[in-house]
Scaffold this motif. Sequence first.
Motif, PDB file in Angstrom:
ATOM      1  N   ALA A 337       0.835  -1.213   0.000  1.00 23.00           N
ATOM      2  CA  ALA A 337       0.000   0.000   0.000  1.00 23.00           C
ATOM      3  C   ALA A 337       0.866   1.257   0.000  1.00 23.00           C
ATOM      4  CB  ALA A 337      -0.925  -0.014   1.212  1.00 23.00           C
ATOM      5  N   GLU A 338       1.984   1.221   0.730  1.00 17.21           N
ATOM      6  CA  GLU A 338       2.884   2.386   0.791  1.00 17.21           C
ATOM      7  C   GLU A 338       3.474   2.725  -0.568  1.00 17.21           C
ATOM      8  OE1 GLU A 338       6.211   1.610   3.389  1.00 17.21           O
ATOM      9  OE2 GLU A 338       4.855   1.331   5.090  1.00 17.21           O
ATOM     10  N   GLU A 339       3.630   1.720  -1.411  1.00 19.75           N
ATOM     11  CA  GLU A 339       4.355   1.955  -2.659  1.00 19.75           C
ATOM     12  C   GLU A 339       3.452   2.193  -3.869  1.00 19.75           C
ATOM     13  OE1 GLU A 339       7.983  -0.194  -3.071  1.00 19.75           O
ATOM     14  OE2 GLU A 339       8.335  -0.113  -0.916  1.00 19.75           O
ATOM     15  N   PHE A 340       2.146   2.323  -3.583  1.00 18.29           N
ATOM     16  CA  PHE A 340       1.210   2.699  -4.656  1.00 18.29           C
ATOM     17  C   PHE A 340       0.541   4.018  -4.277  1.00 18.29           C
ATOM     18  CE2 PHE A 340       1.762  -1.675  -5.865  1.00 18.29           C
ATOM     19  CZ  PHE A 340       1.518  -1.709  -7.228  1.00 18.29           C
ATOM     20  N   THR A 341       0.255   4.863  -5.282  1.00 17.28           N
ATOM     21  CA  THR A 341      -0.471   6.101  -5.028  1.00 17.28           C
ATOM     22  C   THR A 341      -1.966   5.778  -4.936  1.00 17.28           C
ATOM     23  OG1 THR A 341      -0.833   6.535  -7.361  1.00 17.28           O
ATOM     24  CG2 THR A 341       1.212   7.396  -6.415  1.00 17.28           C
ATOM     25  N   ALA A 342      -2.741   6.764  -4.484  1.00 15.86           N
ATOM     26  CA  ALA A 342      -4.179   6.545  -4.327  1.00 15.86           C
ATOM     27  C   ALA A 342      -4.829   6.206  -5.661  1.00 15.86           C
ATOM     28  CB  ALA A 342      -4.814   7.794  -3.722  1.00 15.86           C
ATOM     29  N   ASP A 343      -4.285   6.743  -6.770  1.00 17.80           N
ATOM     30  CA  ASP A 343      -4.887   6.443  -8.076  1.00 17.80           C
ATOM     31  C   ASP A 343      -4.206   5.267  -8.788  1.00 17.80           C
ATOM     32  OD1 ASP A 343      -2.623   7.958  -8.495  1.00 17.80           O
ATOM     33  OD2 ASP A 343      -3.492   9.214 -10.074  1.00 17.80           O
ATOM     34  N   GLY A 344      -3.505   4.448  -8.006  1.00 16.21           N
ATOM     35  CA  GLY A 344      -3.074   3.155  -8.552  1.00 16.21           C
ATOM     36  C   GLY A 344      -1.753   3.124  -9.300  1.00 16.21           C
ATOM     37  N   PHE A 345      -0.933   4.173  -9.136  1.00 20.92           N
ATOM     38  CA  PHE A 345       0.396   4.146  -9.762  1.00 20.92           C
ATOM     39  C   PHE A 345       1.409   3.540  -8.797  1.00 20.92           C
ATOM     40  CE2 PHE A 345      -1.628   6.933 -12.647  1.00 20.92           C
ATOM     41  CZ  PHE A 345      -0.844   7.046 -13.788  1.00 20.92           C
ATOM     42  N   PHE A 346       2.303   2.709  -9.312  1.00 22.32           N
ATOM     43  CA  PHE A 346       3.387   2.161  -8.511  1.00 22.32           C
ATOM     44  C   PHE A 346       4.521   3.176  -8.461  1.00 22.32           C
ATOM     45  CE2 PHE A 346       7.422  -0.435  -8.589  1.00 22.32           C
ATOM     46  CZ  PHE A 346       7.449  -0.658  -7.225  1.00 22.32           C
ATOM     47  N   ILE A 347       4.983   3.463  -7.240  1.00 19.37           N
ATOM     48  CA  ILE A 347       6.076   4.425  -7.046  1.00 19.37           C
ATOM     49  C   ILE A 347       7.380   3.640  -7.159  1.00 19.37           C
ATOM     50  CG2 ILE A 347       7.020   6.130  -5.440  1.00 19.37           C
ATOM     51  CD1 ILE A 347       4.130   6.070  -4.110  1.00 19.37           C
ATOM     52  N   THR A 348       8.055   3.807  -8.306  1.00 23.50           N
ATOM     53  CA  THR A 348       9.172   2.898  -8.612  1.00 23.50           C
ATOM     54  C   THR A 348      10.377   3.079  -7.703  1.00 23.50           C
ATOM     55  OG1 THR A 348      10.164   4.448 -10.166  1.00 23.50           O
ATOM     56  CG2 THR A 348       8.580   2.840 -11.077  1.00 23.50           C
ATOM     57  N   GLY A 349      10.561   4.304  -7.176  1.00 23.35           N
ATOM     58  CA  GLY A 349      11.783   4.560  -6.401  1.00 23.35           C
ATOM     59  C   GLY A 349      12.946   4.991  -7.277  1.00 23.35           C
ATOM     60  N   ASP A 350      12.747   5.005  -8.595  1.00 22.93           N
ATOM     61  CA  ASP A 350      13.768   5.544  -9.497  1.00 22.93           C
ATOM     62  C   ASP A 350      13.436   6.997  -9.783  1.00 22.93           C
ATOM     63  OD1 ASP A 350      15.354   3.209 -10.002  1.00 22.93           O
ATOM     64  OD2 ASP A 350      13.685   2.424 -11.176  1.00 22.93           O
ATOM     65  N   VAL A 351      14.489   7.810  -9.893  1.00 23.30           N
ATOM     66  CA  VAL A 351      14.286   9.228 -10.170  1.00 23.30           C
ATOM     67  C   VAL A 351      14.587   9.480 -11.651  1.00 23.30           C
ATOM     68  CG1 VAL A 351      15.117  11.562  -9.621  1.00 23.30           C
ATOM     69  CG2 VAL A 351      14.883   9.849  -7.813  1.00 23.30           C
ATOM     70  N   GLY A 352      13.744  10.302 -12.276  1.00 22.45           N
ATOM     71  CA  GLY A 352      13.987  10.594 -13.687  1.00 22.45           C
ATOM     72  C   GLY A 352      13.210  11.793 -14.163  1.00 22.45           C
ATOM     73  N   ARG A 353      13.351  12.063 -15.469  1.00 21.86           N
ATOM     74  CA  ARG A 353      12.566  13.139 -16.075  1.00 21.86           C
ATOM     75  C   ARG A 353      12.192  12.736 -17.499  1.00 21.86           C
ATOM     76  NH1 ARG A 353      15.433  16.047 -19.889  1.00 21.86           N
ATOM     77  NH2 ARG A 353      17.635  15.478 -19.848  1.00 21.86           N
ATOM     78  N   LEU A 354      11.080  13.322 -17.971  1.00 24.38           N
ATOM     79  CA  LEU A 354      10.645  13.094 -19.351  1.00 24.38           C
ATOM     80  C   LEU A 354      11.028  14.317 -20.166  1.00 24.38           C
ATOM     81  CD1 LEU A 354       7.082  11.668 -18.601  1.00 24.38           C
ATOM     82  CD2 LEU A 354       8.933  10.418 -19.753  1.00 24.38           C
ATOM     83  N   ASP A 355      11.598  14.114 -21.355  1.00 24.38           N
ATOM     84  CA  ASP A 355      11.911  15.291 -22.179  1.00 24.38           C
ATOM     85  C   ASP A 355      10.715  15.627 -23.076  1.00 24.38           C
ATOM     86  OD1 ASP A 355      11.957  13.607 -24.366  1.00 24.38           O
ATOM     87  OD2 ASP A 355      14.151  13.571 -24.548  1.00 24.38           O
ATOM     88  N   GLY A 356      10.883  16.663 -23.892  1.00 23.04           N
ATOM     89  CA  GLY A 356       9.787  17.153 -24.730  1.00 23.04           C
ATOM     90  C   GLY A 356       9.260  16.099 -25.693  1.00 23.04           C
ATOM     91  N   ASP A 357      10.106  15.130 -26.065  1.00 21.52           N
ATOM     92  CA  ASP A 357       9.664  14.071 -26.985  1.00 21.52           C
ATOM     93  C   ASP A 357       8.973  12.925 -26.261  1.00 21.52           C
ATOM     94  OD1 ASP A 357      10.925  15.466 -28.982  1.00 21.52           O
ATOM     95  OD2 ASP A 357      12.789  14.301 -28.825  1.00 21.52           O
ATOM     96  N   GLY A 358       9.014  12.971 -24.910  1.00 21.72           N
ATOM     97  CA  GLY A 358       8.421  11.868 -24.142  1.00 21.72           C
ATOM     98  C   GLY A 358       9.406  10.762 -23.820  1.00 21.72           C
ATOM     99  N   ARG A 359      10.700  11.046 -24.027  1.00 24.04           N
ATOM    100  CA  ARG A 359      11.713  10.043 -23.642  1.00 24.04           C
ATOM    101  C   ARG A 359      12.025  10.172 -22.159  1.00 24.04           C
ATOM    102  NH1 ARG A 359      14.892   8.264 -28.310  1.00 24.04           N
ATOM    103  NH2 ARG A 359      14.275   9.573 -30.053  1.00 24.04           N
ATOM    104  N   LEU A 360      12.320   9.027 -21.540  1.00 24.92           N
ATOM    105  CA  LEU A 360      12.645   9.022 -20.117  1.00 24.92           C
ATOM    106  C   LEU A 360      14.164   9.000 -19.915  1.00 24.92           C
ATOM    107  CD1 LEU A 360      11.505   8.738 -17.160  1.00 24.92           C
ATOM    108  CD2 LEU A 360      11.753   6.262 -17.460  1.00 24.92           C
ATOM    109  N   TRP A 361      14.605   9.835 -18.992  1.00 25.69           N
ATOM    110  CA  TRP A 361      16.020   9.897 -18.605  1.00 25.69           C
ATOM    111  C   TRP A 361      16.075   9.587 -17.113  1.00 25.69           C
ATOM    112  CZ3 TRP A 361      19.709  11.445 -22.401  1.00 25.69           C
ATOM    113  CH2 TRP A 361      19.135  11.855 -23.608  1.00 25.69           C
TER     114      TRP A 361
END
Length: 467
Positions: A337-361
């Motif tokens: 329960a701690e690792e999921f958000t209220a709307d059902g997303f799994f909190i991966t524990g990895d840090v990143g960002r999405l660029d303008g094209d939608g690629r993950l870094w």
Amino acid sequence: MSDNLYDLLALRFPTDRSRPCFQLPGGAAIAYGDFETRIGRAAAALRSAGVQPGDRVALQVEKSVEAVVIYLAVLKVGAVFLPLNAAYTEAEVNYFLKDAEPALFLRDAQAFLAGAAELPPDLQAERRAAGDLAAIIYTSGTTGRSKGAMLTHGALAANALALHEAWGFTPDDVLLHALPIFHVHGLFVALHCAFLSGCPMVWLNRFDEAAVLEGLSSATVMMGVPTFYTRLLAHPGLTREATAHMRLFISGSAPLLESAFEAFEARAGHRILERYGMSEAVIITTNPLEGERKPGSVGFPLPGVDLRIGGGEETGVIEIRGPSVFSGYWRMPEKTAEEFTADGFFITGDVGRLDGDGRLWISGRAKDLIISGGYNVYPKEVELLLDEQPGVRESAVIGIPHPDFGEGVVAVVEGQGNEATLIAALRSRLAGYKTPKRVIFLDALPRNAMGKIQKALLRQTYADLFR
Ligand code: AMP
């Protein structure tokens, strides 16, 4: 219709069952038909040992074809596969056995199958629903209790079908398999892609540069961890000719250095396709098969995966929702329960960002974030600069308890060099609080079996550096 993953895979075995499934070193091969019969016998043996649908079957063995036979037989009888790293100690194994309570614990795949050799093969797979458990994969966390990620038949099938499509597998492929099979990478990602194509695998029980280079002459796809690529790069046999038969090199389970990506392209003429995954969701994002593969980025979410960055900043913890996400940690409802958000997303524990094209870094694990003097330091930013310095092969930047700053930035470097020179070089490019206060040189960074640098171990080793 049953949603047993075994049925999906077996349906895709080649119609001509005399086609090879495993090509072994030395020229021998095991045909799909033979493989299927062995699975049927192993399934009969599991049933006669009293294994019921939903029971866990634990397997702790060295990599072998027999281990794969047992994996598929476990699926076939509707039991839950629990692979354990052969390197686990008795104490570690005891923890898993106590936690998972398997009906059967196998430590000798050959002996188990020898006992099944006379049995008539079971032809029918147990009916399973998509939401029924297929496997429990214990996470490789070094601190705290290892958690068993529960993966269903539906989750594994969805991911396998998405990857098979994304990476363009066909029956004409030949997959070079040199990964361990106690982990999702070699077990699910690699095997399922091969079975869904009904294609052969060049089968190596361990990674060995010379054997891999020889295997590449008849393979078309290789999946590897980054250390496979750095080790191939260190071998003079890696050339364009040696990889001319290949269509695709895939990397994952740990970050691929940009320098390795570039060196591999220069030497072999292939742009490695990097993808990102974890035990809790198998594969999440991938660089494209067609289109640009960007070094340093892990690409785009697979179809059906919702991926967002939590926390409201540009860079933050990656959250995911989708068909392959696990259904929770075994017998840990609160942790789940701690690792999921209220709307059902799994909190991966990895840090990143999405660029303008939608690629993950990806910039690392949230728990590796350093807070020095109240400021956040993302290790990746420092590591990227360090990795460009002469004498540095790879680096790991960690936070160590510091009497003034809370945590002090420390660089552990694989390679040789001079501490003061390296610190000065970084200081000219980084704010003071981000610049390592100490640099430690090692011949080799500590890594786990998947090539991941063990930062927790480094933090432990150098815990007293500023005391
Ligand atoms: P495991 O559950 O043992 O497979 O470990 C999963 C973790 O490996 C992820 O949460 C990431 O931190 C890391 N990982 C996997 N693939 C990549 C990648 N391509 N780049 C960076 N980190 C990765």
